[in-house]
Structures are given as structure tokens and as C-alpha cells.
Design a protein around this motif. Structure first.
Motif, mmCIF file in Angstrom:
data_model
loop_
_atom_site.group_PDB
_atom_site.id
_atom_site.type_symbol
_atom_site.label_atom_id
_atom_site.label_comp_id
_atom_site.label_asym_id
_atom_site.label_seq_id
_atom_site.Cartn_x
_atom_site.Cartn_y
_atom_site.Cartn_z
ATOM 1 N N TYR A 73 16.041 6.989 63.164
ATOM 2 C CA TYR A 73 15.583 7.750 64.327
ATOM 3 C C TYR A 73 15.970 9.214 64.148
ATOM 4 O O TYR A 73 17.066 9.532 63.711
ATOM 5 C CB TYR A 73 16.130 7.175 65.640
ATOM 6 C CG TYR A 73 17.625 7.236 65.800
ATOM 7 C CD1 TYR A 73 18.430 6.187 65.390
ATOM 8 C CD2 TYR A 73 18.243 8.341 66.383
ATOM 9 C CE1 TYR A 73 19.815 6.237 65.532
ATOM 10 C CE2 TYR A 73 19.617 8.405 66.540
ATOM 11 C CZ TYR A 73 20.399 7.346 66.107
ATOM 12 O OH TYR A 73 21.759 7.409 66.252
ATOM 13 N N LEU A 82 10.990 10.716 66.468
ATOM 14 C CA LEU A 82 10.348 10.097 65.319
ATOM 15 C C LEU A 82 11.160 8.873 64.917
ATOM 16 O O LEU A 82 12.395 8.902 65.025
ATOM 17 C CB LEU A 82 10.367 11.115 64.167
ATOM 18 C CG LEU A 82 10.077 10.635 62.753
ATOM 19 C CD1 LEU A 82 8.575 10.527 62.571
ATOM 20 C CD2 LEU A 82 10.646 11.625 61.735
ATOM 21 N N TRP A 83 10.520 7.797 64.512
ATOM 22 C CA TRP A 83 11.269 6.684 63.905
ATOM 23 C C TRP A 83 10.481 6.053 62.770
ATOM 24 O O TRP A 83 9.251 6.051 62.783
ATOM 25 C CB TRP A 83 11.680 5.623 64.939
ATOM 26 C CG TRP A 83 10.588 4.986 65.758
ATOM 27 C CD1 TRP A 83 10.197 5.330 67.010
ATOM 28 C CD2 TRP A 83 9.771 3.860 65.399
ATOM 29 N NE1 TRP A 83 9.185 4.513 67.448
ATOM 30 C CE2 TRP A 83 8.906 3.603 66.482
ATOM 31 C CE3 TRP A 83 9.677 3.047 64.274
ATOM 32 C CZ2 TRP A 83 7.962 2.567 66.472
ATOM 33 C CZ3 TRP A 83 8.742 2.008 64.255
ATOM 34 C CH2 TRP A 83 7.905 1.779 65.349
ATOM 35 N N TYR A 84 11.213 5.562 61.813
ATOM 36 C CA TYR A 84 10.632 4.837 60.684
ATOM 37 C C TYR A 84 11.409 3.539 60.499
ATOM 38 O O TYR A 84 12.637 3.512 60.607
ATOM 39 C CB TYR A 84 10.755 5.633 59.380
ATOM 40 C CG TYR A 84 10.009 6.937 59.341
ATOM 41 C CD1 TYR A 84 8.678 7.028 59.729
ATOM 42 C CD2 TYR A 84 10.640 8.092 58.872
ATOM 43 C CE1 TYR A 84 7.996 8.239 59.659
ATOM 44 C CE2 TYR A 84 9.968 9.298 58.804
ATOM 45 C CZ TYR A 84 8.648 9.371 59.198
ATOM 46 O OH TYR A 84 7.982 10.563 59.137
ATOM 47 N N TYR B 77 12.334 1.474 70.840
ATOM 48 C CA TYR B 77 11.413 2.075 69.880
ATOM 49 C C TYR B 77 9.987 1.734 70.295
ATOM 50 O O TYR B 77 9.604 0.563 70.305
ATOM 51 C CB TYR B 77 11.692 1.557 68.471
ATOM 52 C CG TYR B 77 13.034 1.993 67.919
ATOM 53 C CD1 TYR B 77 13.200 3.261 67.373
ATOM 54 C CD2 TYR B 77 14.139 1.150 67.957
ATOM 55 C CE1 TYR B 77 14.429 3.671 66.870
ATOM 56 C CE2 TYR B 77 15.371 1.543 67.458
ATOM 57 C CZ TYR B 77 15.501 2.812 66.913
ATOM 58 O OH TYR B 77 16.726 3.216 66.424
ATOM 59 N N PRO B 85 5.078 7.937 67.648
ATOM 60 C CA PRO B 85 6.300 7.147 67.829
ATOM 61 C C PRO B 85 7.301 7.880 68.709
ATOM 62 O O PRO B 85 7.387 9.110 68.665
ATOM 63 C CB PRO B 85 6.835 6.981 66.399
ATOM 64 C CG PRO B 85 6.239 8.105 65.627
ATOM 65 C CD PRO B 85 4.916 8.393 66.262
ATOM 66 N N VAL B 86 8.027 7.120 69.492
ATOM 67 C CA VAL B 86 9.033 7.729 70.359
ATOM 68 C C VAL B 86 10.192 6.747 70.499
ATOM 69 O O VAL B 86 10.001 5.536 70.378
ATOM 70 C CB VAL B 86 8.416 8.077 71.738
ATOM 71 C CG1 VAL B 86 8.059 6.824 72.524
ATOM 72 C CG2 VAL B 86 9.318 8.969 72.557
ATOM 73 N N TRP B 87 11.380 7.281 70.659
ATOM 74 C CA TRP B 87 12.522 6.404 70.922
ATOM 75 C C TRP B 87 13.293 6.911 72.128
ATOM 76 O O TRP B 87 13.321 8.104 72.403
ATOM 77 C CB TRP B 87 13.433 6.283 69.690
ATOM 78 C CG TRP B 87 13.879 7.575 69.072
ATOM 79 C CD1 TRP B 87 13.309 8.228 68.015
ATOM 80 C CD2 TRP B 87 15.003 8.390 69.457
ATOM 81 N NE1 TRP B 87 13.984 9.389 67.725
ATOM 82 C CE2 TRP B 87 15.036 9.508 68.582
ATOM 83 C CE3 TRP B 87 15.981 8.283 70.444
ATOM 84 C CZ2 TRP B 87 16.003 10.506 68.679
ATOM 85 C CZ3 TRP B 87 16.952 9.277 70.542
ATOM 86 C CH2 TRP B 87 16.957 10.371 69.672
#
Lengths: 304, 313
Positions: A73, A82-84, B77, B85-87
Motif C-alpha cells: 500500500y 495505490l495498492w498492489y 482494499y 484502487p484505494v485503501w
């Protein structure tokens, strides 16, 4: 209640203003006691980890029997979150056998449902790069994407207090260990199998100084019949009989001391397990005896 | 460890998750029934499992929850309305309500952060950009819960087991991929020494769950059951001291005529816990059996069980 969460958020945001201080000569996170040919822990900690040098950035890590599921994150160049996702087996690399490493492609996932919206399947987009996560201790790692600068990663400690017990020698925050723990010995047998032994008790801190820390596992049969077999201590050369201290006289080492029944040896032999500082976690303490291969792992009860 | 074995298992699990999509017509997520005991009234676990949770029928959304000493620290997530994408970060304390002491509940505000460091950029402190919602979580078993965003639709969630063999005999009715416990475990026990006593007894025993044995129902007269023998090793001798089981009756499996019942029975001589001399049976709601932990409490003796899979996590 609120102070706990405030503390967590402060820790989460803290690395930014800590970084210059640490970069100016802090001891860092030395793998004190590590050996060259094997890692001295079984699994790294499953937890929310943070990047020391990048506030607000980190990893969610879950390890299951040698397989790691991770989520990076952080933020995009425009500042958006953003996350992967990345997954892979933990391996002992040939070029660094004292460590455990995961190397995997990052998975970029977009166009899923927004918060509170109906479900829609997301799109799996081309990988933005390869992640390398390398643990030298159960609670200390470096993380890099492609050939980027490796970031120092540390797990959050949320459920107990912590302190820098050996500030001249490590920046590692030692968690408060007082509580009920079970110690499990995994003893290799001549036939290739393992034997498992355990004992349980209250781990209590008996002394803490700038150069010395000591905990004992207090076991009991009755309230009036208490005894100590297992000890954990961090100290300068202790002159352990029959054990060559492989480390500098200028740095304290941590040791777990326990009695182990080894195959084809007299019953009840005391072994001294080197414990790198960052193997001492809030819910696990792990060690391996380099000469015999006996693994000693302590699990904290009713904690996670 | 075999690299391909890991990947194969993971991919198979993902495919199984996708295969469950038709169930979306009926509910969101796996509603794992709590069988064998009244989970709402009897507290059999202290905290939910830490790790990645989600609705296996809705891939791409994950909640990473890490619980330490009743404090939950988590990440949601998901995605922004634009699809990016967002967290969201959240923290909560797990609590029990007086009218449902068996359930663990948590309430938290989701926090969104922006303007932190990007990959390869100079360090920058993130800023709180908003509080996009409220998450409420309720757990009736250690490995099953429900969450809602802003009081909306309930979504059942379970932990992601990425690398555990599964006992699939009751998969259709229970909708939880029961981890196969075969392998080495240490069982720990805690109990008060007696009425009014201040001394807390603790004990442990390590050993191995053997391979799963399956008994099929025969015309509804025999139970459909799976079980694993637990054996300890002492002085080179193997001593079976208990078994973990899940049993139901009926015309095959499923449907069944009574609920599935799972438990862990132990009988062995123990100085600290003489209750084990006569045998103790720990009730196990199905989703209290996790991949790395099994937890319960014997309502008769008050002994608490917490079992750790050795070297697993």
C-alpha cells in the motif's frame, strides 16, 4: 482506548521525522547472532508492516506454511492511494542462505466496486513490476520494486507496549513480553522425522538495563511449586559453558536457554539458542540451534 | 517447499472462488452456519483470525485485519468510484455485547490518506483526505464474520487460506473451506483451579494430527463423519490421546437430518488437568477450526483450548 489508536497513527506517521535521526548514526537493525548458512527463524511475522523511510507506505503480510500473501500500500505520483497484490513461496536464496525471500510480480487490479456499491469483477492489468521482499529476521525485512531502493520494513505492534531496550546497539523496539507463552521444541530425529516437545508458563521480565535484559518462563505445578527452565536474555558475553560466542565482545547478544531431549544424547541437555534482536516479536519468538538444528518457537497465548 | 504446489493450490482456490459466483443470487458471501452450540451466547474464541479476509465470491476486494490483544488494526482494499484502487485504514477494539456475549463486535471509521510517497519518490508525509465511511464487523466464529459499510448490506467474510489443504466433505452446506489439520500442533489449556481460586492452571501437549479418515453414511443409519487422530510422542512411542471430528447423520452428505457437530476429544493422564483423565470434549463450531489455530472452551470444566499449528505462521 483513543490513546491506543492515537499511538498507532503516530507510529504510522512517525517514520518521516524519525528518518533523519536514524540516518545520522542510529545503530539500525543489525542481525546480531545470525549465522551464514541458514535463517534463525521459521516464518516472518504475519502483520501490517510499515516502511521506515516512507510514512504511510507499507505491506500487509500473511504467511501460511511458507507461502506469503502480500499487499503493497502506498501512493501514486499524484498522491492518490495505490495498492498492489503479490504472492509467492518463501525461499532460502542460494546467494543469501541466512535469509528468506519472496520474489513475485506485483498484480495491479482496478475497476472493482467502490465502497458500499454492488459487486463488479475488477480488471487484472499488466504487472507494474517485480517485488522482492527479503527477511533477515522474523520482524525485519527490506522491500524493493524492480531495481528501486530497498525500503526497511517493520511490523506494527498494536496490542502491547514496546521499548528500545538496547538503544546503543539496535533501533529495534522490543515488545512487552509479559504474558503466557508456550515454548515448542522441534527436534530432528535420526530417521528424518521430527519430535515435538512443549512447555508453558508466564514469561516475566526480571531485569532491564541499558546493556542487559532478562526474562524467565515461570512454570508451575501448584501455586507453591514454581520453577524456571527457560530463560531469554540479552547481554554481553555471558561465558556460556561449552559455547563459543560467535559475536563481538562489543555488542550484546540475545539467547534463549532451554533444556532439550536430543536423540542419542543424555536426557535433558541445556542448549543455548542465539536469537537475533528482531526475532523477538509480540506474539512469536523464534530461534534455531545452529549445531543441532533444533527449532525453538514461543507462541503467545490469547494474543492474536 | 515445491513452488508449483503452492501456485497450483492458490490458483485452484481462486478458481473455486469464481465457481461460487452463482451463489450471489442468494446472498453475499459464505454464511457459515454456527452448529453444535449457541455461538451467540457462548464465548468460544477470544478474537478473529488475523490475516486477509474477504468474500470468496467477490474477488478483488480484501480486508486485512490484524488483531493483537483485542486491538484490531486493518486495511480495506477496494476501489474509488472511478475504478482506481484505494485503501482505507481502520482501527477498532473488539467488544462483546451483554445480550450476545458469544459475538465479537467492532466499529470503526474508515480513513483515507493521500499525498504520501510514491514508489521511488522522496519521502512525504501523507495527509488524511477524508472519512469515506463506517465499517461494522461482527464475528460469530473465529473464521467467520459479517461486515457492513455505513449500515448497508451484510457481507459474509472468511479468511483467505492460500496454502492449506482442505477437507471438502461438508463444503456445500457449510460454505467454509475447512483446513485439514493434518500435521504437528501444540495444544494449550488454561483454567481456574477451582471456584474462587486465584491460581490459573496452564498446560500444553504437542503432537501430530494424522491423516483424515472419512466414514460415509449408510442409509441414514450411520453418521457421515470425518476425523483425525491426535497422537503425542514420548520416548519414541506414539500415544493416541484424542481426535478431532465432524459428524452428521442423514442420507449421505448433505443434506443431513441434524446439524453438523464438530469437536475435539482428549483423554490422557495430566497432573495439572485431572479432567483429562476421564476425557474432555471441546465443542468446535465449524469455523473455529482454522488453518493455523483451533480454539474452544469446554463449558463443563471451563478449560480453554488454544491450539497452534507448529511452524505454520
Amino acid at each position: 482506548m483513543k490513546w491506543i489508536f492515537g499511538l498507532l497513527l503516530a507510529l504510522w506517521l512517525a517514520p518521516l521525522w524519525l528518518t533523519p535521526v536514524l540516518a545520522q548514526g542510529g545503530p539500525g537493525y543489525p542481525c546480531q547472532g545470525c549465522v551464514e548458512d541458514r535463517p534463525l527463524f521459521t516464518m516472518p511475522s504475519s502483520a501490517l508492516w510499515y516502511a521506515l523511510e516512507r510514512p504511510g507506505t507499507g505491506l500487509s503480510i500473511t504467511v501460511q506454511d511458507g507461502f506469503l500473501v502480500g499487499m503493497y500500500y502506498g501512493f501514486t505520483p499524484t498522491g492518490a492511494p495505490l495498492w498492489y497484490l503479490f504472492t509467492g513461496p518463501l525461499e532460502q536464496p542460494e546467494d543469501a542462505p541466512s535469509k528468506m525471500r519472496v520474489r513475485a510480480n506485483l498484480q495491479r487490479v482496478e475497476n472493482g466496486p467502490c465502497l458500499g456499491c454492488g459487486y463488479q469483477a475488477p480488471d487484472f492489468l499488466p504487472s507494474p513490476g517485480e517485488a522482492t521482499l527479503e527477511f533477515d529476521q522474523a520482524n525485519h525485512a527490506t522491500f524493493a520494486i524492480d531495481d528501486g531502493e530497498p525500503l526497511t520494513m517493520l511490523p506494527f505492534i498494536a496490542g502491547v507496549g514496546y521499548a528500545r531496550l538496547l538503544p546503543s546497539y539496535t533501533d529495534y523496539n522490543f515488545p512487552d513480553l509479559n504474558g503466557t507463552w508456550v515454548a515448542v521444541q522441534e527436534v530432528p530425529q535420526a530417521d528424518g522425522n521430527w519430535r515435538y516437545d512443549s512447555h508453558i508458563g508466564e514469561l516475566r521480565s526480571s531485569s532491564k538495563l541499558d546493556r542487559y535484559a532478562n526474562w524467565n518462563l515461570l512454570e508451575s505445578w501448584t501455586p507453591l511449586d514454581q520453577y524456571v527452565i527457560l530463560g531469554l536474555y540479552c547481554a554481553f558475553n555471558r561465558g556460556i559453558p561449552g559455547v563459543d560466542d560467535p559475536h563481538s565482545h562489543d555488542v550484546p547478544d540475545c539467547w534463549l536457554s532451554d533444556i532439550v531431549d536430543l536423540p542419542d544424547r543424555p536426557l535433558g541437555e541445556r542448549l543455548y539458542f542465539p536469537v537475533p534482536y528482531a526475532n523477538i516479536g509480540a506474539s512469536r519468538i523464534s530461534a534455531v540451534h545452529p549445531q543441532t538444528g533444533v527449532r525453538l518457537t514461543m507462541y503467545r497465548l490469547e494474543y492474536d | 517447499m515445491n513452488h508449483h504446489r503452492f501456485l497450483t493450490r492458490f490458483l485452484v482456490l481462486m478458481l473455486l472462488a469464481l465457481a461460487g459466483l452463482p451463489a450471489l443470487l442468494f446472498a453475499r458471501g459464505p454464511d457459515v452456519p454456527c452448529t453444535g452450540i449457541d455461538c451467540e451466547q457462548v464465548a468460544l474464541f477470544d478474537m478473529p483470525a488475523s490475516g486477509f479476509w474477504g468474500n470468496p465470491q467477490e474477488v478483488g476486494i480484501g480486508i486485512h485485519m490484524y488483531v493483537q490483544n483485542e486491538v484490531m488494526f486493518g486495511m480495506y482494499y477496494g476501489y474509488a468510484p472511478t475504478g482506481a484502487p484505494v485503501w482505507y485504514l481502520f482501527t477498532a477494539r473488539l467488544q462483546r455485547a451483554d445480550d450476545s456475549p458469544g459475538l465479537l463486535r467492532a466499529e470503526a471509521t474508515l480513513e483515507e490518506y493521500r499525498n504520501g510517497s510514491c514508489i521511488g519518490c522522496a519521502p512525504a508525509a501523507p495527509e488524511q483526505a477524508g472519512l469515506p465511511g463506517h465499517i461494522s464487523l461482527v464475528f460469530d466464529q473465529r473464521n467467520h464474520g459479517i461486515y457492513r459499510i455505513d449500515g448497508g448490506e451484510a457481507i459474509h467474510i472468511v479468511p483467505l487460506h492460500a496454502n492449506s489443504a482442505v477437507a471438502g466433505e461438508f463444503r456445500d452446506t457449510m460454505r467454509y473451506a475447512l483446513p485439514d489439520p493434518e500435521g504437528a500442533w501444540v495444544l494449550t489449556f488454561k483454567a481456574e483451579s477451582g471456584a474462587g481460586a486465584w491460581f490459573e492452571r496452564v498446560g500444553s501437549i504437542s503432537g501430530v494430527f494424522g491423516s483424515r479418515e472419512v466414514r460415509d453414511a449408510q442409509g441414514g443409519h450411520e453418521p457421515h463423519a470425518i476425523d483425525w487422530t491426535f497422537a503425542s510422542v514420548s520416548s519414541g512411542e506414539v500415544f493416541p490421546i484424542g481426535r478431532l471430528f465432524c459428524t452428521t447423520y442423514g442420507e449421505g452428505s448433505p443434506p443431513s437430518t441434524i446439524d453438523l457437530e464438530c469437536g475435539l476429544e482428549l483423554e490422557y493422564p495430566s497432573g495439572m488437568f485431572p479432567e483429562f483423565d476421564g476425557g474432555v470434549r471441546f465443542p468446535l463450531p465449524y469455523a473455529n477450526i482454522g488453518d493455523g489455530r483451533i480454539v474452544s472452551k469446554d463449558p463443563v470444566s471451563g478449560i480453554r483450548l488454544e491450539a497452534f499449528r507448529i511452524g505454520y505462521d
